[in-house]
Write an enzyme that holds these catalytic residues in place. Structure first.
Site, short mmCIF file in Angstrom:
data_model
loop_
_atom_site.label_atom_id
_atom_site.label_comp_id
_atom_site.label_asym_id
_atom_site.label_seq_id
_atom_site.Cartn_x
_atom_site.Cartn_y
_atom_site.Cartn_z
N SER A 102 0.70 -1.36 -0.08
CA SER A 102 0.03 -0.10 0.10
C SER A 102 0.80 1.07 0.00
O SER A 102 2.19 1.06 -0.01
CB SER A 102 -0.74 -0.02 1.06
OG SER A 102 -0.12 0.38 2.43
N LYS A 103 0.22 2.43 0.06
CA LYS A 103 0.93 3.64 0.07
C LYS A 103 1.97 3.78 1.10
O LYS A 103 2.85 4.61 0.74
CB LYS A 103 0.09 4.86 -0.13
CG LYS A 103 -0.62 4.98 -1.39
CD LYS A 103 -1.23 6.23 -1.63
CE LYS A 103 -1.90 6.39 -3.05
NZ LYS A 103 -3.36 6.77 -2.99
N ARG A 104 1.68 3.28 2.22
CA ARG A 104 2.53 3.15 3.45
C ARG A 104 3.96 2.59 3.12
O ARG A 104 5.05 3.32 3.62
CB ARG A 104 2.10 2.18 4.58
CG ARG A 104 1.11 2.85 5.39
CD ARG A 104 0.89 2.00 6.39
NE ARG A 104 0.42 0.77 5.91
CZ ARG A 104 0.94 -0.54 6.12
NH1 ARG A 104 1.81 -0.69 7.12
NH2 ARG A 104 0.30 -1.63 5.81
N HIS A 105 4.02 1.85 2.00
CA HIS A 105 5.42 1.21 1.52
C HIS A 105 6.22 2.09 0.54
O HIS A 105 7.21 1.86 0.32
CB HIS A 105 5.04 -0.21 0.99
CG HIS A 105 4.47 -1.09 2.08
ND1 HIS A 105 3.35 -1.47 1.89
CD2 HIS A 105 5.10 -1.68 3.06
CE1 HIS A 105 2.96 -2.53 2.89
NE2 HIS A 105 4.14 -2.47 3.81
N GLY A 106 5.30 3.17 0.05
CA GLY A 106 5.95 4.06 -1.15
C GLY A 106 4.90 4.14 -2.06
O GLY A 106 3.65 3.75 -1.97
#
Ligand code: GLU
Length: 482
Positions: free
Chosen positions: A251-255
């Site tokens: 998800s966006k948390r990972h980049g």
């Protein structure tokens, strides 16, 4: 049987790297089996679907080279391939299913359904909704004409189970105790995903549904619906989802997760396809590099792993570097020239273009992302506005700085011919005469001509920059020293 597969993104977001992998597997499977690859638009969520997202999906599919044979923007036997254009067809199917008893109008309210589930949990019976709250058949026509709000639900056969062989996950069994009588048509007459997706799969003659594991629990519903439409259900393959390095769903948390971000960062579509293909599938013999046609030649859905795959952007960058080094020089120039010119804000002159051609092979060896190229060659085409602060402090502010620059200027100013070998010879001679080691002697020259301690190989850079410009830059840097 001709293989027909589809990629069916919802235009409620940009093309996600995980979705691109699903698209790629569909594409590889279609091409490996001389089949047809279809691009469909699952745009029933009108509140969240946008033309911009749709465009982004099409554009990046094309950029990746995942050309579709039928579908959105390409056409084919089945019209626009957009679900929003097919509401009439979905309603028709829903009404056929009501007529033959496979579906029914449902008046149960959310509160009633909640009490039903609560009671089932307390009694230890199945909480799957089975239609038991509905009015008698005899009352339905009157309720409808009175304007009572009703959805249409599919009647899941009970007791029962749905079994299927998933190509990736093998035998799957779903007890209908776990499956609600699910909604197929909402009270406003719009179809749910289950209905629209299955009707399209049946109407478009889809033979294999290759999609993400998140849709696995929907599959018994789709099989039941297809059977109720008197169609043969497709064969299913559910791909594991991509994970971040922490083992959680990517998800966006990972980049970045949007394909556009990878394109803008200077990744090559070939490298992305290669990398995504190997997340869950292997070429065998520890091979890591394969062109799309090699992958088509070897692709086998049966050997796709059901284990979650970790998406590692660093590995992708590494692979991109392998692809860049593997390009011929001309192609490398062709694929990076625009970004170099954009960076400068103007086109290269003929002479500059020759300089770029000359430095390209050296830069190619040191590049993992196409976007790094402009940074590495800017010094050739523009004056140094500012020296990199850290480089200056590390190299130029040292006692050896002026010593190296003076000595270099004196050997280079009389050098003939101006070739890489002659420059190397002269500068190595300068090390001997000054007693400086290579780092202390050469780094000041590098900072003087490129502005930083990091540049392509020094002697070649000097040759390409030219004698006059090299001496001018050394003189200027010298004049700025304390
Ligand atoms: N439209 C669905 C999605 O974006 C996929 C539907 C399917 O493959 O069945 O997740």
């Amino acid at each position: 049987m001709t293989v027909r597969v589809r990629f069916a993104p919802s235009p409620t977001g940009y093309l996600h790297v995980g979705a691109a992998r699903t698209a790629l597997y569909n594409y590889l499977f279609a091409r490996a089996n001389d089949g047809t690859f279809i691009l469909r638009s699952d745009d029933t969520d009108t509140a969240r679907s946008t033309d911009e997202f749709q465009e982004d999906i099409l554009e990046h599919m094309q950029w990746l080279g995942l050309e579709w044979d039928e579908g959105v923007a390409r056409g084919g036997e089945h019209g626009s391939y957009r679900q929003s254009d097919r509401y009439g067809r979905y309603r028709e199917v829903a009404h056929d299913l009501i007529a033959d008893g496979s579906a029914y109008y449902s008046f149960a309210t959310p509160d009633q359904l909640e009490s039903f589930k609560q009671a089932a949990r307390e009694a230890g019976t199945s909480p799957a909704y089975d239609g038991s709250l509905e009015p008698l058949d005899a009352d339905i026509a009157r309720l409808i004409s009175d304007g009572e709000s009703a959805v249409v639900r599919f009647r899941v056969p009970r007791p029962g189970e749905t079994r299927f062989t998933d190509i990736v996950r093998d035998e799957m069994v779903f007890d209908h105790k776990q499956v609600d009588d699910f909604i197929i048509l909402r009270s406003d007459g719009t179809p749910t995903y289950h209905l629209a997706s299955t009707v399209d799969d049946v109407d478009y003659g889809i033979t294999h549904v290759i999609r993400g594991e998140d849709l696995l629990s929907s599959t018994p519903k789709h099989i039941l619906l297809a059977e109720a439409m008197d169609a043969d259900p497709a064969t299913y393959a559910h791909l594991s989802l991509l994970m971040g390095p922490d083992g959680k769903k990517l998800s966006k948390r990972h980049g970045d997760t949007a394909m556009s971000a990878y394109r803008e960062a200077g990744l090559l579509p070939e490298a992305i396809n290669n990398y995504l293909a190997l997340l869950g599938w292997s070429l065998g013999d520890d091979e890591e590099i394969a062109s799309i046609s090699e992958m088509i030649g070897k692709f086998d859905l049966n050997s796709v792993s059901k284990n979650p795959a970790v998406f590692d952007p660093q590995k992708l960058e590494w692979l991109n570097g392998v692809y860049i080094r593997d390009m011929d020089d001309e192609e490398f120039v062709g694929r990076t020239l625009a970004s170099v010119e954009d960076d400068l804000g103007r086109s290269l002159s003929g002479g500059e273009r020759a300089q770029f051609d000359a430095i390209a092979p050296l830069v190619k060896e040191r590049t993992k992302l196409l976007t790094e190229v402009a940074d590495q060659v800017r010094f050739l085409f523009s004056d140094i506005d500012e020296y990199d602060e850290k480089s200056w402090a590390k190299v130029m502010d040292k006692p050896e700085g002026p010593v190296a620059l003076d000595a270099a200027a004196s050997v280079l100013s009389v050098l003939e011919p101006w070739t890489t070998e002659a420059i190397e010879g002269a500068l190595r001679g300068m090390l001997e005469s000054t007693g400086l080691n290579a780092r202390k002697g050469f780094q000041p020259v590098r900072v003087a001509i490129s502005g930083s301690t990091v540049s392509p190989p020094l002697f070649e850079c000097l040759e390409i920059l030219g004698k006059v410009e090299t001496l001018a830059r050394i003189a200027r840097a010298r004049s700025e020293m304390k």
